[in-house]
Design a protein around this motif. Structure first.
Motif, PDB file in Angstrom:
ATOM      1  N   LEU A   1      -4.922   6.259   3.172  1.00 32.42           N
ATOM      2  CA  LEU A   1      -3.548   6.763   3.109  1.00 32.42           C
ATOM      3  C   LEU A   1      -3.513   7.897   2.097  1.00 32.42           C
ATOM      4  CD1 LEU A   1      -1.688   3.333   2.973  1.00 32.42           C
ATOM      5  CD2 LEU A   1      -2.495   4.580   4.983  1.00 32.42           C
TER       6      LEU A   1
ATOM      7  N   THR B   1      -5.320  -0.229  13.467  1.00 37.49           N
ATOM      8  CA  THR B   1      -6.230  -1.375  13.432  1.00 37.49           C
ATOM      9  C   THR B   1      -6.248  -2.112  14.766  1.00 37.49           C
ATOM     10  OG1 THR B   1      -4.485  -2.755  12.442  1.00 37.49           O
ATOM     11  CG2 THR B   1      -5.999  -1.652  10.942  1.00 37.49           C
TER      12      THR B   1
ATOM     13  N   PRO C   1       2.130   9.010  10.424  1.00 38.88           N
ATOM     14  CA  PRO C   1       2.652   7.684  10.810  1.00 38.88           C
ATOM     15  C   PRO C   1       3.533   7.686  12.040  1.00 38.88           C
ATOM     16  CG  PRO C   1       2.821   8.003   8.437  1.00 38.88           C
ATOM     17  CD  PRO C   1       2.419   9.328   9.023  1.00 38.88           C
TER      18      PRO C   1
ATOM     19  N   ILE D   1      -0.129   1.705  10.676  1.00 36.30           N
ATOM     20  CA  ILE D   1      -1.336   1.025  10.201  1.00 36.30           C
ATOM     21  C   ILE D   1      -1.752  -0.064  11.194  1.00 36.30           C
ATOM     22  CG2 ILE D   1      -2.232  -0.522   8.404  1.00 36.30           C
ATOM     23  CD1 ILE D   1      -0.504   1.036   6.396  1.00 36.30           C
ATOM     24  N   GLU D   2      -0.769  -0.827  11.660  1.00 35.17           N
ATOM     25  CA  GLU D   2      -1.069  -1.886  12.621  1.00 35.17           C
ATOM     26  C   GLU D   2      -1.525  -1.312  13.955  1.00 35.17           C
ATOM     27  OE1 GLU D   2       2.401  -4.363  12.704  1.00 35.17           O
ATOM     28  OE2 GLU D   2       2.391  -4.606  10.519  1.00 35.17           O
TER      29      GLU D   2
ATOM     30  N   LEU E   1      -9.671   3.288   6.920  1.00 38.91           N
ATOM     31  CA  LEU E   1      -8.335   3.890   6.966  1.00 38.91           C
ATOM     32  C   LEU E   1      -7.912   4.259   5.557  1.00 38.91           C
ATOM     33  CD1 LEU E   1      -5.648   4.610   8.356  1.00 38.91           C
ATOM     34  CD2 LEU E   1      -4.981   2.214   8.132  1.00 38.91           C
TER      35      LEU E   1
ATOM     36  N   GLU F   1       0.818  -1.221   0.000  1.00 41.41           N
ATOM     37  CA  GLU F   1       0.000   0.000   0.000  1.00 41.41           C
ATOM     38  C   GLU F   1       0.845   1.260   0.000  1.00 41.41           C
ATOM     39  OE1 GLU F   1       0.895  -0.967   4.275  1.00 41.41           O
ATOM     40  OE2 GLU F   1       0.178  -2.116   2.565  1.00 41.41           O
ATOM     41  N   ASN F   2       2.151   1.118   0.308  1.00 41.61           N
ATOM     42  CA  ASN F   2       3.040   2.269   0.450  1.00 41.61           C
ATOM     43  C   ASN F   2       3.499   2.749  -0.934  1.00 41.61           C
ATOM     44  OD1 ASN F   2       5.147   4.066   1.062  1.00 41.61           O
ATOM     45  ND2 ASN F   2       5.688   2.941   2.915  1.00 41.61           N
TER      46      ASN F   2
ATOM     47  N   HIS G   1      -2.221  -5.117   5.599  1.00 40.54           N
ATOM     48  CA  HIS G   1      -1.417  -4.532   4.525  1.00 40.54           C
ATOM     49  C   HIS G   1      -1.798  -5.169   3.190  1.00 40.54           C
ATOM     50  CE1 HIS G   1       1.162  -2.662   7.530  1.00 40.54           C
ATOM     51  NE2 HIS G   1       1.276  -3.833   8.123  1.00 40.54           N
TER      52      HIS G   1
END
Length: 452
Positions: free
Chosen positions: A397, A380, A423, A376-377, A395, A91-92, A116
């Motif tokens: 980005l 969630t 982040p 991200i983790e 969520l 996703e990055n 992810h």
């Protein structure tokens, strides 16, 4: 971090669990299965170390940090044809440059147990494609439809080839509301009917196409959906494979729902939106079919490999009618990921509530991959621990201010509460509880703090 050389990835799930855990990588069960599937075909999996060159016995290279431009070029030039690159944090957008140099093989979307997007690709499909002359034992049914106004001869070439290859099929005329033009809602309704009538995986092929060889690749991939991205960004529904999975059915129903709501929009964009929606809600296993499954007629008879040959013009008139439509998503779709204005992941809670909360993650272009993945983790995980009474978390980005504004506008129109974070910011354990108890339902909570 330890090197994968110390852990032999021989297809055993426990070994992959050790490898991923030792390197701080979270993957869903579906993503680990794909990793094992690749390793069984190509060889040992290894965590790529910055500045190193993959060994000759490394068949699967797992990349956790985005390489710089020169490093990406060195890595690209060092890859063998019979290997694959796996990006567990797909996703990055920092990985987009390397992805652009490789061939997209597939993605598996995020889920609660693996938040992810996993991207996998390589130099070409040949090392993992079925051998020439082989025949799959997997059941497959080819389906197709066309406007009745075209006449029975419209699908003649396709019918003949399917009979020659002894492939079960349903090719039927339908009454199109626009005469000779078939809407996406009509095609998706036909696909839903085929889904309900048959138990095999479905491979839709446009009725005016033909086959050069057996279409073995989609079913051999054991995926939910397989399709081609024309020009690497616009999803095409001319060749569309659906495995017999709940995720595939969900995508099909989402596509039909969106296509019915927006009948004037062309099918590729509607399919794109259904893909994004479905992928954000479950670990959708997508394979991006090579050009040989979306070959224009000009490719037939040339050195270029062909499997499904479509009656396509040599220009771009078969694409969307407005060349600028969908421009905001092109960069993301070329990299096989969700765009900044789409929700990357959607998670439902056990709360009996229709209230939703949207978390917008900004400043992702200035954060390293590990930092962003950890954030991200954290989001969630915090929602799972205490949802604050919210029934759903989305969520998004957002690398650019335009993306942030668009995401905020979409969230506000859906009456969703909004939290904006970076982040590198630490999140309080009761974040969602605190926001949920706030009386100002229309406000945007912006997490304060400076980078450490």
């Amino acid at each position: 971090m330890i090197s994968a050389d110390t852990v032999q990835a021989d297809g055993l799930q426990t070994n992959f669990d050790q490898l991923l855990a030792a390197n701080g990588i979270r993957m869903s069960a579906a993503q680990r299965r794909r990793l094992a599937w690749l390793s069984e075909r190509l060889g040992r999996a290894t965590i790529h170390q910055a500045g190193s060159v993959p060994g000759r016995d490394h068949g699967v290279i797992i990349l956790v940090e985005p390489p710089s431009g020169p490093a990406a070029e060195i890595l690209y030039r060092s890859l063998r044809a019979d290997c694959a690159v796996v990006v567990p944090f797909g996703e990055n957008p920092a990985f987009d440059f390397l992805k652009s140099k490789l061939t997209d093989f597939g993605t598996i979307g995020p889920s609660f147990d693996g938040p992810h997007e996993m991207w996998w690709g390589g130099l070409n499909w040949r090392p993992i494609a079925p051998a020439e002359g082989s025949r799959s034992d997997s059941a497959l049914r080819v389906v197709s439809c066309y406007p009745r106004a075209y006449g029975d001869d419209h699908a003649g070439a396709l019918r003949e080839k399917l009979a020659e290859f002894d492939i079960a099929c349903d090719i039927v005329p339908i009454d199109a509301a626009d005469g000779e033009h078939m809407r996406a809602s009509e095609k998706s309704a036909f696909m839903l009917r085929m889904w309900q009538e048959h138990r095999e995986p479905l491979l839709f092929i446009e009725a005016d196409a033909t086959l050069s060889e057996l279409p073995l690749l989609p079913s051999s991939l054991e995926c939910d959906i397989a399709l081609h991205k024309w020009n690497r960004w616009e999803m095409s529904a001319r060749t569309l494979y659906l495995g017999r999975t709940l995720a595939a059915e969900s995508l099909l129903r989402n596509w039909h729902h969106i296509a019915t709501a927006y009948p004037a929009v062309w099918e590729g964009y509607l399919l794109d939106q259904a893909w994004s929606l479905t992928s954000s809600r479950m670990a959708l296993d997508t394979a991006w079919l090579p050009r040989s499954y979306h070959a224009p007629a000009e490719d037939a008879g040339t050195p270029r490999h062909t499997t499904v040959v479509h009656n396509l013009p040599t220009d771009n008139s078969d694409l969307g009618p407005d060349a600028e439509f969908g421009v905001t998503m092109r960069a993301a779709r070329r990299a096989s990921r969700s765009g900044g204005r789409d929700a990357m992941i959607v998670i439902k809670s056990q709360a009996a509530s229709n209230n939703a909360i949207t978390v917008i993650m900004r400043d992702i272009a200035t954060s390293d991959a590990r930092e962003m993945a950890a954030s991200i983790e954290a989001v969630t995980g915090a929602f799972a621990a205490d949802c604050g009474g919210f029934g759903r978390l989305e969520l998004a980005l957002c690398p650019w201010q335009d993306d942030i504004r668009a995401a905020k506008s979409a969230a506000a129109s859906a009456n969703s509460r909004i939290i904006e974070i970076a982040p590198w910011q630490a999140l309080p354990a009761d974040l969602f509880r605190t926001v949920g108890q706030s009386r100002d339902a229309g406000s945007v909570v912006v997490m304060a703090g400076q980078r450490g």
